[in-house]
Motif scaffolding. Structure first.
Motif, PDB file in Angstrom:
ATOM      1  N   GLU A  24     -77.688 -21.518 -21.043  1.00  0.00           N
ATOM      2  CA  GLU A  24     -78.504 -20.873 -20.010  1.00  0.00           C
ATOM      3  C   GLU A  24     -77.573 -20.224 -18.995  1.00  0.00           C
ATOM      4  O   GLU A  24     -76.548 -20.790 -18.621  1.00  0.00           O
ATOM      5  N   LEU A  25     -77.942 -19.024 -18.556  1.00  0.00           N
ATOM      6  CA  LEU A  25     -77.163 -18.258 -17.584  1.00  0.00           C
ATOM      7  C   LEU A  25     -78.071 -17.874 -16.428  1.00  0.00           C
ATOM      8  O   LEU A  25     -79.209 -17.447 -16.641  1.00  0.00           O
ATOM      9  N   SER A  26     -77.565 -18.015 -15.212  1.00  0.00           N
ATOM     10  CA  SER A  26     -78.304 -17.607 -14.021  1.00  0.00           C
ATOM     11  C   SER A  26     -77.366 -16.836 -13.102  1.00  0.00           C
ATOM     12  O   SER A  26     -76.274 -17.309 -12.774  1.00  0.00           O
ATOM     13  N   ARG A  27     -77.800 -15.636 -12.717  1.00  0.00           N
ATOM     14  CA  ARG A  27     -77.044 -14.830 -11.751  1.00  0.00           C
ATOM     15  C   ARG A  27     -77.754 -14.916 -10.410  1.00  0.00           C
ATOM     16  O   ARG A  27     -78.981 -14.926 -10.347  1.00  0.00           O
ATOM     17  N   TYR A  28     -76.972 -14.956  -9.331  1.00  0.00           N
ATOM     18  CA  TYR A  28     -77.561 -15.095  -8.005  1.00  0.00           C
ATOM     19  C   TYR A  28     -76.587 -14.637  -6.935  1.00  0.00           C
ATOM     20  O   TYR A  28     -75.421 -14.348  -7.212  1.00  0.00           O
ATOM     21  N   ASN A  29     -77.074 -14.569  -5.699  1.00  0.00           N
ATOM     22  CA  ASN A  29     -76.276 -14.172  -4.550  1.00  0.00           C
ATOM     23  C   ASN A  29     -76.283 -15.319  -3.541  1.00  0.00           C
ATOM     24  O   ASN A  29     -77.247 -15.484  -2.804  1.00  0.00           O
ATOM     25  N   PRO A  30     -75.204 -16.118  -3.498  1.00  0.00           N
ATOM     26  CA  PRO A  30     -75.196 -17.276  -2.601  1.00  0.00           C
ATOM     27  C   PRO A  30     -74.826 -16.950  -1.145  1.00  0.00           C
ATOM     28  O   PRO A  30     -74.954 -17.815  -0.274  1.00  0.00           O
ATOM     29  N   TYR A  31     -74.365 -15.726  -0.893  1.00  0.00           N
ATOM     30  CA  TYR A  31     -73.891 -15.381   0.447  1.00  0.00           C
ATOM     31  C   TYR A  31     -74.696 -14.227   1.019  1.00  0.00           C
ATOM     32  O   TYR A  31     -75.096 -13.310   0.309  1.00  0.00           O
ATOM     33  N   ASP A  32     -74.886 -14.232   2.336  1.00  0.00           N
ATOM     34  CA  ASP A  32     -75.647 -13.168   2.996  1.00  0.00           C
ATOM     35  C   ASP A  32     -74.858 -11.871   3.147  1.00  0.00           C
ATOM     36  O   ASP A  32     -75.449 -10.811   3.268  1.00  0.00           O
ATOM     37  N   ASP A  33     -73.533 -11.951   3.136  1.00  0.00           N
ATOM     38  CA  ASP A  33     -72.729 -10.770   3.426  1.00  0.00           C
ATOM     39  C   ASP A  33     -72.311  -9.970   2.190  1.00  0.00           C
ATOM     40  O   ASP A  33     -71.510  -9.051   2.285  1.00  0.00           O
ATOM     41  N   ALA A  43     -74.585 -22.872 -18.285  1.00  0.00           N
ATOM     42  CA  ALA A  43     -74.528 -24.204 -18.892  1.00  0.00           C
ATOM     43  C   ALA A  43     -74.257 -24.023 -20.381  1.00  0.00           C
ATOM     44  O   ALA A  43     -74.925 -23.233 -21.051  1.00  0.00           O
ATOM     45  N   LEU A  44     -73.271 -24.752 -20.889  1.00  0.00           N
ATOM     46  CA  LEU A  44     -72.906 -24.757 -22.310  1.00  0.00           C
ATOM     47  C   LEU A  44     -73.003 -26.201 -22.787  1.00  0.00           C
ATOM     48  O   LEU A  44     -72.107 -27.002 -22.528  1.00  0.00           O
ATOM     49  N   LEU A  45     -74.104 -26.536 -23.452  1.00  0.00           N
ATOM     50  CA  LEU A  45     -74.391 -27.928 -23.779  1.00  0.00           C
ATOM     51  C   LEU A  45     -74.674 -28.124 -25.262  1.00  0.00           C
ATOM     52  O   LEU A  45     -75.166 -27.213 -25.936  1.00  0.00           O
ATOM     53  N   ASP A  46     -74.410 -29.331 -25.738  1.00  0.00           N
ATOM     54  CA  ASP A  46     -74.781 -29.673 -27.107  1.00  0.00           C
ATOM     55  C   ASP A  46     -76.181 -30.267 -27.113  1.00  0.00           C
ATOM     56  O   ASP A  46     -76.866 -30.299 -26.089  1.00  0.00           O
ATOM     57  N   LYS A  47     -76.621 -30.729 -28.250  1.00  0.00           N
ATOM     58  CA  LYS A  47     -77.985 -31.258 -28.410  1.00  0.00           C
ATOM     59  C   LYS A  47     -78.261 -32.448 -27.489  1.00  0.00           C
ATOM     60  O   LYS A  47     -79.392 -32.658 -27.064  1.00  0.00           O
ATOM     61  N   ASN A  48     -77.225 -33.215 -27.146  1.00  0.00           N
ATOM     62  CA  ASN A  48     -77.371 -34.405 -26.304  1.00  0.00           C
ATOM     63  C   ASN A  48     -77.241 -34.113 -24.810  1.00  0.00           C
ATOM     64  O   ASN A  48     -77.300 -35.025 -23.998  1.00  0.00           O
TER      65      ASN A  48
END
Length: 94
Positions: A24-33, A43-48
Motif C-alpha cells: 500500500e502506498l499513500s502520498r500526503y503533505n505533512p507540512y504547511d509550508d 507498506a511492504l508486507l508478507d501474508k503474516n
C-alpha cells in the motif's frame, strides 16, 4: 514421485508466505509550508503482516527517508506515525 512433488509443493506454498504480498502506498503533505503531496509512506508486507514501512518526508529544507520494521502488522521497534499506521492497515485489507 508423487510424494516428492507433494512435499515440494508444500515447501513452495510455505515459502510463498514470506514474500511481499501486501502493498500500500499513500502520498500526503505533512507540512504547511510546502505544496503538493511530495511525501509518502509505503507498506511492504508478507501474508503474516511482517515486513517494513518506508516513509519519505519532503520539506523545503530537504527530504528525509525512514524505514521501520513491522512484525504482525505492529511497529516492532519504532512507533508508527498516523500515515504509516494507515498504510499497514490498508495493505492488510487489500
Amino acid at each position: 514421485d508423487l510424494s516428492g512433488l507433494k512435499d515440494e509443493l508444500g515447501n513452495l506454498s510455505k515459502d510463498g508466505l514470506s514474500h511481499i504480498q501486501r502493498l500500500e502506498l499513500s502520498r500526503y503533505n505533512p507540512y504547511d509550508d510546502t505544496g503538493g503531496d511530495q511525501s509518502f509512506s509505503i507498506a511492504l508486507l508478507d501474508k503474516n503482516g511482517d515486513g517494513a514501512v518506508i516513509t519519505s518526508l519532503h520539506s523545503r529544507s530537504g527530504t528525509r527517508v525512514f524505514s521501520k520494521p513491522v512484525k504482525g502488522t505492529k511497529a516492532e521497534k519504532y512507533q508508527f506515525s498516523k500515515e504509516e499506521e494507515e498504510v499497514v492497515v490498508k495493505a492488510m485489507k487489500g
